[in-house]
Design an enzyme around this catalytic site. Structure first.
Site, PDB file in Angstrom:
ATOM      1  N   LYS A 186       0.818  -1.201   0.000  1.00  0.00           N
ATOM      2  CA  LYS A 186       0.000   0.000   0.000  1.00  0.00           C
ATOM      3  C   LYS A 186       0.857   1.258   0.000  1.00  0.00           C
ATOM      4  O   LYS A 186       1.941   1.296   0.599  1.00  0.00           O
ATOM      5  CB  LYS A 186      -0.926   0.010   1.220  1.00  0.00           C
ATOM      6  CG  LYS A 186      -1.850  -1.178   1.280  1.00  0.00           C
ATOM      7  CD  LYS A 186      -2.743  -1.257   0.049  1.00  0.00           C
ATOM      8  CE  LYS A 186      -3.665  -2.453   0.087  1.00  0.00           C
ATOM      9  NZ  LYS A 186      -4.538  -2.537  -1.103  1.00  0.00           N
ATOM     10  N   HIS A 324      -9.118  -8.942  -8.302  1.00  0.00           N
ATOM     11  CA  HIS A 324      -8.892  -8.514  -6.926  1.00  0.00           C
ATOM     12  C   HIS A 324      -9.492  -9.553  -5.973  1.00  0.00           C
ATOM     13  O   HIS A 324     -10.313 -10.364  -6.348  1.00  0.00           O
ATOM     14  CB  HIS A 324      -9.578  -7.156  -6.737  1.00  0.00           C
ATOM     15  CG  HIS A 324      -9.967  -6.835  -5.330  1.00  0.00           C
ATOM     16  ND1 HIS A 324     -11.209  -7.157  -4.816  1.00  0.00           N
ATOM     17  CD2 HIS A 324      -9.305  -6.204  -4.338  1.00  0.00           C
ATOM     18  CE1 HIS A 324     -11.294  -6.748  -3.570  1.00  0.00           C
ATOM     19  NE2 HIS A 324     -10.151  -6.168  -3.245  1.00  0.00           N
TER      20      HIS A 324
END
Length: 391
Positions: A186, A324
């Protein structure tokens, strides 16, 4: 053969982690079970699935609207929901039932609620055929399955309370020990300078940019997106993911025009029209950029395949698709449809993230076990929730 019951259980995710926008300690997932009157080994055959990871459970929508519609149809005319052979359920017909009285547009939690239940019927059909779901999927859609496995990367690198770059390195080394050689982390939850230090720490484990992707989770405005693009471009990263708001196709296009590396997006697009807009206006480049739509968040596998068809009609390949979610359902979908790869959550988002121990990970590939259906019963972290839902 008939449906006798459908149940939903909202299951909390475990762990206190965050991306650039969201802390997942409050998030839940809808686990769904479809019961039939088919009995094997003294037990009813049950289809199991869940929506996906990263949003919230949709128990209210399922219990108030979607499940009653299916149960009404199953009671009134059970044969109308079967396929032509009468040996499985016609999922396209079931989807029409689920969508009765639903207006076009307004995608979101409704798309995930229906996605969970639609996928449970794929699990059920595979179990009725006594085969893994990827085989059922490949046969139904006439696709060439990736029988040797699909490319996989370990997603992690979230922000933790009192986080350090040493913890990030240790996390990725642990994924290496499990057989993974590509990773995602991230960005956007710290300053640019702090994120660059985190990227450099991760690269000491990944070895090269081609083995590391970064994900901003829709956080950036255009100026910030371009500042990060300039900073990370020299690393030659695997991809730069969900740069701005998922519906800001113009922002995505303008970054693509300025950034030579691959970009990835799509996990928060829940319908074919949304994907068509990305294809038309997002600047995505065939064979270079990555599409991450997730069947569990977008009305299920039928809508997901229509998204792939839209991609292929505009010159893209299903090899550009990497769903995803980081879980077992999307592994079966990726294998059955012969997609470019899939995500794994080996260290986060339990009890749903990652794969059971029997899934083979190595050489950059992963493949599921031979368990019937999606094999969710093999995932020991899910066992308690499945027992609670089905007993």
């Amino acid at each position: 053969m008939r449906i006798t019951d459908i149940r939903e259980l909202s299951v909390p995710l475990q762990g206190n982690i965050a991306n650039a926008l969201v802390n997942f300690s409050e998030h839940t997932v809808s686990l769904v079970a479809v019961f039939t009157d088919v009995v094997r080994n003294g037990k009813p055959v049950i289809g199991l699935a869940f929506d996906s990871i990263g949003r919230y459970a949709q128990g209210g929508i399922l219990r108030e609207r979607i499940i009653p519609r299916v149960m009404t149809a199953a009671t009134a005319s059970p044969g109308s929901l079967l396929d032509a052979a009468g040996t499985g359920f016609d999922i396209a017909k079931l989807l029409q039932v689920m969508l009765r009285n639903e207006k076009p547009g307004g995608h979101g939690d409704r798309a995930a609620a229906i996605g969970a239940l639609e996928l449970a019927f794929w699990d059920l059909n595979a179990k009725l055929s006594d085969e893994p779901a990827w085989r059922t999927i490949a046969r139904h859609f006439g696709s060439e399955p990736a029988v040797q496995g699909v490319h996989v990367y370990a997603a992690g690198g979230y922000y933790y309370p009192n986080d350090t770059t040493a913890r990030l390195r240790d996390e990725f080394r642990a994924y290496q020990d499990l057989g993974f050689n590509a990773f995602k982390m991230k960005i956007g939850g710290a300053t640019l300078a702090e994120d660059m230090a985190r990227i450099e720490a991760a690269l000491t484990v990944a070895g090269s940019g081609q083995h590391l992707a970064v994900d901003a989770n829709g956080r950036f405005d255009l100026a910030t997106a371009l500042a990060y693009a300039r900073a990370i471009e020299p690393y030659g990263l695997r991809w730069y993911e969900e740069i701005g708001d998922p519906l800001d196709y113009d922002l995505n296009r303008r970054v693509v025009e300025s950034y030579a590396g691959p970009v990835a997006t799509g996990e928060n697009l829940f319908s074919v029209p949304d994907v068509n807009n990305l294809l038309l206006f997002g600047g995505m480049r065939p064979g270079h950029d990555v599409f991450q739509m997730d069947a569990g968040l977008s009305y299920g596998l039928g809508e997901y395949v229509r998204m792939l068809n839209a991609m292929e009609a505009r010159g893209f390949s299903r090899g550009d698709a990497h769903p995803h979610g980081g879980h077992l359902i999307n592994l079966h979908i990726a294998v059955g449809l012969g997609l470019g790869g899939c995500e794994a959550y080996p260290g986060v988002f339990q009890p749903f993230g990652g794969y059971p121990a029997g899934c083979a990970v190595g050489g950059g590939l992963v493949k599921p076990t031979g368990a019937p259906g999606f094999g969710l019963e093999e995932k020991i972290e899910l066992a308690e929730s499945i027992r609670h839902l089905t007993n």
